[in-house]
Design a protein around this motif. Structure first.
Motif, mmCIF file in Angstrom:
data_model
loop_
_atom_site.group_PDB
_atom_site.id
_atom_site.type_symbol
_atom_site.label_atom_id
_atom_site.label_comp_id
_atom_site.label_asym_id
_atom_site.label_seq_id
_atom_site.Cartn_x
_atom_site.Cartn_y
_atom_site.Cartn_z
ATOM 1 N N UNK A 335 0.792 -1.230 0.000
ATOM 2 C CA UNK A 335 0.000 0.000 0.000
ATOM 3 C C UNK A 335 0.829 1.288 0.000
ATOM 4 N N UNK A 336 2.161 1.191 0.137
ATOM 5 C CA UNK A 336 3.005 2.384 0.187
ATOM 6 C C UNK A 336 4.224 2.197 -0.706
ATOM 7 N N UNK A 337 4.997 3.267 -0.893
ATOM 8 C CA UNK A 337 6.217 3.166 -1.675
ATOM 9 C C UNK A 337 7.261 2.314 -0.994
ATOM 10 N N UNK A 338 7.419 2.484 0.319
ATOM 11 C CA UNK A 338 8.402 1.708 1.055
ATOM 12 C C UNK A 338 8.088 0.233 1.115
ATOM 13 N N UNK A 339 6.858 -0.145 0.766
ATOM 14 C CA UNK A 339 6.429 -1.543 0.748
ATOM 15 C C UNK A 339 6.103 -2.004 -0.669
ATOM 16 N N UNK A 340 6.580 -1.275 -1.665
ATOM 17 C CA UNK A 340 6.159 -1.514 -3.049
ATOM 18 C C UNK A 340 6.798 -2.724 -3.691
ATOM 19 N N UNK A 341 7.602 -3.492 -2.941
ATOM 20 C CA UNK A 341 8.201 -4.694 -3.504
ATOM 21 C C UNK A 341 7.454 -5.969 -3.173
ATOM 22 N N UNK A 342 6.763 -5.996 -2.037
ATOM 23 C CA UNK A 342 6.188 -7.249 -1.534
ATOM 24 C C UNK A 342 5.186 -7.855 -2.508
ATOM 25 N N UNK A 343 4.135 -7.123 -2.822
ATOM 26 C CA UNK A 343 3.067 -7.689 -3.651
ATOM 27 C C UNK A 343 3.535 -7.948 -5.081
ATOM 28 N N UNK A 344 4.310 -7.053 -5.724
ATOM 29 C CA UNK A 344 4.845 -7.409 -7.041
ATOM 30 C C UNK A 344 5.662 -8.696 -7.012
ATOM 31 N N UNK A 345 6.518 -8.863 -5.993
ATOM 32 C CA UNK A 345 7.312 -10.082 -5.903
ATOM 33 C C UNK A 345 6.446 -11.319 -5.795
ATOM 34 N N UNK A 346 5.385 -11.244 -5.009
ATOM 35 C CA UNK A 346 4.479 -12.382 -4.822
ATOM 36 C C UNK A 346 3.658 -12.635 -6.085
#
Length: 518
Positions: A335-346
């Motif tokens: 939901x944020x820029x700092x967390x923008x890797x988790x869901x794309x990776x999954x």
């Protein structure tokens, strides 16, 4: 409980990194301020309280670029985004930034914006509240609330008698007094008639009208339900998945046909996929880290990992996407820029390793969005308020629900998997090194991408969370707000104070980051 749109506030916005609180939110504030002024300003002064998060990192995290782009009416994804401060004078804007105390400061991401344009002057107190969301809390001394999802019409009048409020169905009106004047604030999820204020007392004597269209999708509906318990019950009664229920929720809230919503979500999935692919490059200029995802991926392909598997590949892909975010590239906050890797990776792992088709990937994204909506309805996505647990932790919880959805699990299982992730990261601090969204953000994105698969497997194989998701979110929020200021995105605690962290060279301020290569 506040309204939360999955596309406005959870799976999005499409933005430039590194931080949605410091790029997407400020950009939207700048856009709304420009619309209220009615033109591009000639001069703008931004003030940040010295103890705020913005004061620490507004330049390093690109807030100055984002505010300026919004005021100029330029897209956040323009190729020359990084040059906008030097372009501003040629476009007629004199802009400056200062750190000083001001009484309105009441949030780590508070700013006081003073604008001049033509014969108008605006003083706006705003807050960037996480994930690209924002609040305008006052205008020229009048307290109000503007969040960017509604049509706004304001009339400032100087009269002795209290003016009557217009009464129109679907339009919310409030009368605000400050000093000797009044402000009538009309707000609606749909466009309002231009003559809304015609005939009001004082309008002929002296008045000022401010109008602004929304900077996000308007939300004319109510949303079918905003709690996990409510949506689980509704989905079970109709026999649909959490992802399908979330899509129905968004359709009712925004009043937009499902086919259009699906196309928009497909676009955001494409942005995520592209960010993973781009992130394997060795030529991404970050501030502290050199790109490593490409090297890690080559090791995985060679079979050099001790365990490996989809969990590890998702982790590496999540780091790749965050490389793009940290280097100021285009990503989808989730939901944020700092967390923008988790869901794309999954999601890319679900597609490439587990061969999940796009239709199911979109359902998985909607399910992830439902978890984020439940969270944002009762908490926040701002690490400045509640620590890393509500950014990367929330992304991990959302991703776990996405995996359960893709696997054909039930809505209750998706929420249990999300709750389990949240319970594992509760209390995690935001201690970014040197005010830069890179360390420990990269390794945390990777770990949460992996944990999303782990927790979904636990639930799909029979584990049930003893504490339901709604209660877990309330606990997460309570714990996060107990964290001291030093552990909430100020770089004044945790890893940020380690001698090795403070001594790390800034690659963007030397010639040693050419091409980002090692």
């Amino acid at each position: 409980m506040k309204k939360v749109s999955i596309l406005n506030h959870v799976i999005g916005p499409v933005m430039r990194g590194p931080s949605s609180s410091h790029t997407a939110g400020p950009w939207r504030i700048g856009c709304m301020a420009r619309r209220l002024l009615g033109r591009t300003p000639e001069r703008a002064v931004f003030s940040f309280h010295p103890s705020s998060s913005l004061a620490v990192c507004y330049h390093d995290q690109g807030s100055d670029l984002a505010f300026t782009s919004g005021l100029l009416g330029r897209s956040l994804t323009e190729p020359d985004f990084s040059s906008v401060l030097s372009l501003a004078p040629g476009l007629g804007l004199d802009i400056s930034f200062e750190c000083r105390t001001f009484p309105e400061a009441d949030h780590p991401n508070s700013s006081l914006l003073t604008l001049w344009g033509g014969d108008r002057k605006l003083v706006i107190h705003s807050r960037s509240t996480g994930g690209g969301s924002f609040e305008i809390a006052s205008l020229n001394g009048f307290p109000l609330l503007i969040t960017g999802e509604r049509h706004e019409l304001l009339l400032s009048v100087s009269v002795n008698e209290v003016p009557d409020l217009p009464e129109i169905r679907g339009v919310e009106c409030e009368l605000i007094r400050s000093g000797e004047g009044y402000l009538i604030h009309a707000s609606s999820g749909k466009p309002m008639p231009e003559d809304l204020f015609a005939g009001l007392p004082g309008k002929a004597e002296g008045h000022t009208v401010f109008a602004a269209e929304p900077v996000m999708f308007p939300m004319p509906g109510t949303g079918l339900c905003s709690t996990a318990a409510g949506m689980i019950s509704a989905a079970e009664q109709t026999g649909i998945s959490l992802g399908k229920a979330a899509l129905a929720y968004e359709e009712e809230l925004l009043g937009i046909d499902k086919a259009i919503l699906q196309r928009e979500m497909s676009h955001r999935l494409a942005i995520m996929t592209a960010s993973v692919k781009q992130g394997f490059s060795d030529d991404l200029p970050m501030k502290l880290l050199r790109p490593s995802a490409g090297k890690l991926w080559k090791s995985a392909e060679k079979g050099s990992l001790f365990v490996g598997g989809p969990h590890a590949r998702a982790a590496i892909r999540s780091m790749a996407a965050l490389h793009v975010c940290a280097s100021g590239g285009v990503v989808c906050a989730a939901p944020t820029g700092g967390a923008a890797g988790v869901i794309p990776g999954v999601l890319v792992t679900l597609a490439n390793d587990l061969h999940v088709p796009e239709e199911k990937l979109l359902d998985a994204l909607w399910a992830a969005g439902a978890i984020g909506m439940f969270h944002d309805s009762r908490s926040t996505f701002a690490a400045e308020v509640a620590g890393c647990q509500v950014e990367i932790g929330a992304a991990g919880a959302m991703a776990a629900a996405a995996v359960v959805e893709a696997a054909g699990g039930t809505p209750r299982q998706a929420c249990d998997a999300a709750a389990t992730v949240f319970q594992n990261v509760m209390g995690s601090v935001c201690d970014l090194i040197q005010g830069v969204v890179e360390i420990p953000c990269h390794s945390r994105n990777a770990a949460l991408a992996s944990q999303a698969f782990l927790c979904s497997d636990l639930v799909l194989s029979g584990y049930t969370s003893p504490i339901p998701l709604d209660e877990t979110i309330s606990a997460v929020d309570s714990v996060g707000r107990m964290l001291p200021e030093e552990l909430r995105c100020t770089s004044r605690g945790g890893l940020a104070l380690c001698p090795s962290a403070r001594a790390m060279p800034r690659l963007d301020k030397t010639n040693s980051n050419q091409g980002g290569k090692q």
